[in-house]
Structures are given as C-alpha cells and as structure tokens.
Scaffold this active site. Structure first.
Site, short mmCIF file in Angstrom:
data_model
loop_
_atom_site.label_atom_id
_atom_site.label_comp_id
_atom_site.label_asym_id
_atom_site.label_seq_id
_atom_site.Cartn_x
_atom_site.Cartn_y
_atom_site.Cartn_z
N CYS A 140 -11.06 6.76 0.92
CA CYS A 140 -9.97 6.02 1.18
C CYS A 140 -10.44 4.33 1.00
CB CYS A 140 -9.58 5.83 2.58
SG CYS A 140 -8.25 4.64 3.07
N ASN A 202 -8.06 9.66 -5.33
CA ASN A 202 -7.59 9.00 -4.43
C ASN A 202 -7.30 7.61 -5.31
OD1 ASN A 202 -7.09 7.47 -2.10
ND2 ASN A 202 -8.40 8.80 -0.97
N GLY A 275 2.36 12.12 -5.37
CA GLY A 275 2.30 11.08 -4.19
C GLY A 275 3.24 10.21 -4.41
C1 LIG Z 1 0.70 4.60 1.09
C2 LIG Z 1 -0.11 5.51 0.80
C3 LIG Z 1 -0.93 6.43 1.63
C4 LIG Z 1 -1.92 7.00 1.50
N1 LIG Z 1 -2.70 7.64 2.37
C5 LIG Z 1 -3.78 8.48 2.06
C6 LIG Z 1 -4.51 9.39 3.34
O1 LIG Z 1 -4.13 9.23 4.51
N2 LIG Z 1 -5.50 10.19 2.92
C7 LIG Z 1 -5.54 10.27 1.51
O2 LIG Z 1 -6.65 11.15 1.15
N3 LIG Z 1 -5.11 9.70 0.56
C8 LIG Z 1 -4.28 8.94 0.94
N4 LIG Z 1 -3.46 8.29 -0.21
C9 LIG Z 1 -3.78 8.74 -1.59
C10 LIG Z 1 -2.86 9.62 -2.10
O3 LIG Z 1 -3.08 10.87 -1.31
C11 LIG Z 1 -3.22 9.88 -3.60
O4 LIG Z 1 -4.68 10.30 -3.91
C12 LIG Z 1 -3.07 8.80 -4.56
O5 LIG Z 1 -2.05 7.97 -4.23
C13 LIG Z 1 -2.88 9.29 -6.14
O6 LIG Z 1 -1.68 9.85 -6.47
P1 LIG Z 1 -0.17 9.25 -6.71
O7 LIG Z 1 -0.47 8.37 -7.79
O8 LIG Z 1 0.60 10.24 -7.00
O9 LIG Z 1 0.27 8.45 -5.62
C14 LIG Z 1 -2.29 7.29 0.03
C15 LIG Z 1 -1.76 6.69 -1.08
C16 LIG Z 1 -0.66 6.03 -0.76
C17 LIG Z 1 0.22 5.28 -1.86
#
Ligand SMILES: Cc1cc2nc3c(=O)[nH]c(=O)nc-3n(C[C@H](O)[C@H](O)[C@H](O)COP(=O)(O)O)c2cc1C
Length: 313
Positions: A140, A202, A275
């Site tokens: 994170c 991430n 996501g």
């Molecule tokens: C609002 C938000 C909150 C997130 N919270 C977490 C989290 O608590 N733990 C984690 O491992 N990744 C977290 N992520 C990362 C996502 O799980 C993911 O790895 C990342 O957004 C890439 O995927 P995407 O482009 O489809 O969103 C978060 C992403 C967003 C946008």
C-alpha cells in the site's frame, strides 16, 4: 434501466481455477478496497457466484485512514490516498465474515499491518474464522509504516512472508507493489519465503495538481493510481512474473471487461481481480465473468485454464 442479472449466465466452459490451493469456481475476484466485503454490492452481484470476494485490507485495530480529499479523478484512472481505513479485525469477524459464509461466498481476506508483528496478529485472530485464503498486502503506497515499504526490499519481503507462512496453513497470496525497479526479484523472494500465489499490481504512486489553486488535489499530495490507465504496466509485470516464478498469479490493474481479463490470463495470470471498474459499473464482475466465457466459447476453448500463459511471443 434494463434488467441486470446478479449471476453469470450459464456456460459449458469449465471456468474453475486453482490459485495456490484456493479453488475458485471462476477466475474472477475483486481487488481489495474497491468492493468492501460485498454487502453494498448485493443488489448488483450475487457474491457467491464470484471466484472469490477479496475484502478490504484489515488491521488489528481500526485505522482512521488519511485526511480528505483522498480521491482524485484523472484521465482513464483515479488516485486514492485512503490509507487503509478499516474498523479492525474484530468487526470483520463479527459482521462481514459471517455474512459472506452465510451467502456461500469464497473469501480472501486482505491483511495489512503497521509492523511485522501486526500481520501475524491479524492472521492469528482470523485462524478460527471462515476465511478461505489470505492476501498479504505489502504494497500500500498510502501509509507511512508497513505497507509498501515492506514490499520494496527483498529482506523485508522475506521476513514478512516467512512470518505469515509460519502463522497459517491456509493459501497465502502475497500482493506486490509495482513501485519497484525489478518486480521479478520481489516475486522470487515472496515465492522462496512460502507464498502460494502472488497478486499484482497494487496502485502506482502518482499525484494530481489543481493548477488554479496551485495545490495538490490530495491532502496527502501523493496517492495510488489505478484504473484503465495502469493496465499496460500491470500486464507487463504479470508477464514478467509468469516467466520468473512457478506459483500462480492473481492479475489486476485496470480490468473492466472480459477481454481485459483474458489478456491478463494470456500473460500468465491464473485468476484476475476487478478493482476501480466496480466504481464505474457495480456489475463489472459479472460482466467480466460472462466476457471470459464468451471469449472461450468463440475460440473453442473448453477449459479456461488453457488461457493461462498462452500468449504467443
Ligand atoms: C479506493 C481503493 C482502495 C484500495 N484499498 C486496498 C487495500 O485495502 N488493500 C490492497 O491490497 N489494495 C487496495 N487497493 C488496490 C487495489 O486492490 C488494486 O490493486 C489496484 O487498484 C489496481 O487495480 P484496478 O486498477 O483494477 O483498481 C485499493 C485501490 C483503490 C482504488
């Protein structure tokens, strides 16, 4: 509004995959932090039909997260600096996990911590709870201690993954940050330390500026960048890791439809996570499952596992 189905349509394609010992009825889960534990999405998605639900990152005690504003929109992507806000592991055990069990969902709990010890304490607190796998978030970008700092150096990756490995026999997925020079050395360290699977990516560290006010758009100035704009980076890293490690991969980063998901599987992912797309289309997970099945049907693919790493270079 046209009627939407909360469940994927029927298909003859065998959609089951095995993610490091976690059997998923199809390759699609949600990316942690974009779906809470699924309760709020219940009108749009029957979560028991997903390959798995991955819950928002949980820590031992509740975290308040970062100051607002902590979301900013950018072309084809979003920035967030939530900072792992969550009500703590006891709340997850009391409310969300029993509900997920009751509705028959396969559950991956995303574990976070400010210290090595905290990761272990969270796992220990969950060992008697209905959890099918852990996803260890060492990636994170929005917290000062723990989080991404642990996921960018081989020695700390080895330490945190070994400690988690010793704390559980359940499938252990380790989630990597893209904010490194060589993702494969981190993936290899996670594998060697006992990870059953690796998830990536991430968010990428980014920032946005309000030129008129001459201010950053996020109170914390920098945040995690996600959405369609990051997909090429994520695909590249999945492909690199597929060539570097033997453990299965859970691919994510900008997946919005079935073809995006298929691309990740061709690059080497055994499963995928949806996501940011959930914020735009709360039904995206079902669309992705249906889209993967439709691609397989069109291509004469009888088993979705045939797609894993089938990229021809
Ligand atoms: C609002 C938000 C909150 C997130 N919270 C977490 C989290 O608590 N733990 C984690 O491992 N990744 C977290 N992520 C990362 C996502 O799980 C993911 O790895 C990342 O957004 C890439 O995927 P995407 O482009 O489809 O969103 C978060 C992403 C967003 C946008």
């Amino acid at each position: 509004m046209p009627e939407i189905s909360r469940i994927p349509r029927a298909t003859e394609v065998n959609m089951e995959v095995n993610l490091g010992g976690l059997i998923m009825k199809n390759p699609v889960t949600v990316a942690s932090g974009t779906f809470a534990a699924g309760l709020e999405y219940n009108d749009f998605v029957d979560v028991s039909t997903l390959g798995a639900v991955t819950t928002k990152g949980v820590s031992l005690n509740g975290w308040e997260g970062n100051a607002s504003p902590r979301i900013a929109e950018t072309p084809s992507g979003m920035l967030n600096s939530i900072g792992l806000q969550n009500p703590g592991v006891q709340h997850l055990k009391d409310i969300e996990l029993p509900w997920l069990r009751e509705v028959g969902a396969t559950t991956i709990v995303n574990v976070s911590g400010h210290s090595f010890d905290e990761y272990i304490q969270v796992i220990e607190a969950l060992e008697e709870a209905p959890v099918d796998a852990y996803e260890i978030n060492i990636s994170c970008p929005n917290v000062d201690a723990g989080g991404m700092t642990m996921g960018t150096h081989v020695p700390s990756v080895e330490k945190v993954v070994s400690l988690c490995r010793n704390a559980t026999k359940r499938p252990l997925i380790v989630k990597l940050t893209p904010n490194v020079t060589d993702i494969t050395e981190i993936a290899k360290a996670a594998e060697a330390s006992g990870a059953d699977a690796i998830s990536l990516i991430n968010t990428l560290l980014g920032m946005a500026i309000d030129a008129k006010r001459r201010k950053p758009q996020l109170a914390r100035v920098v945040g995690g960048f996600s959405g369609p704009a990051v997909k090429p980076v994520a695909l590249r890293m999945v492909w690199q890791c597929h060539n570097a490690v033997k453990v299965p991969l859970l691919g994510m980063g900008g997946i919005s439809n079935g073809i995006d998901a298929v691309e990740f599987m061709l690059a080497g992912a055994s499963a995928v996570a949806v996501g940011t797309a959930n914020f735009v289309n709360p039904h995206a997970t079902i669309d992705v499952i249906d889209g993967i099945a439709a691609y397989c049907e069109e291509q004469g693919v009888k088993d979705v596992k045939e797609l894993i790493g089938a990229l021809e270079c």
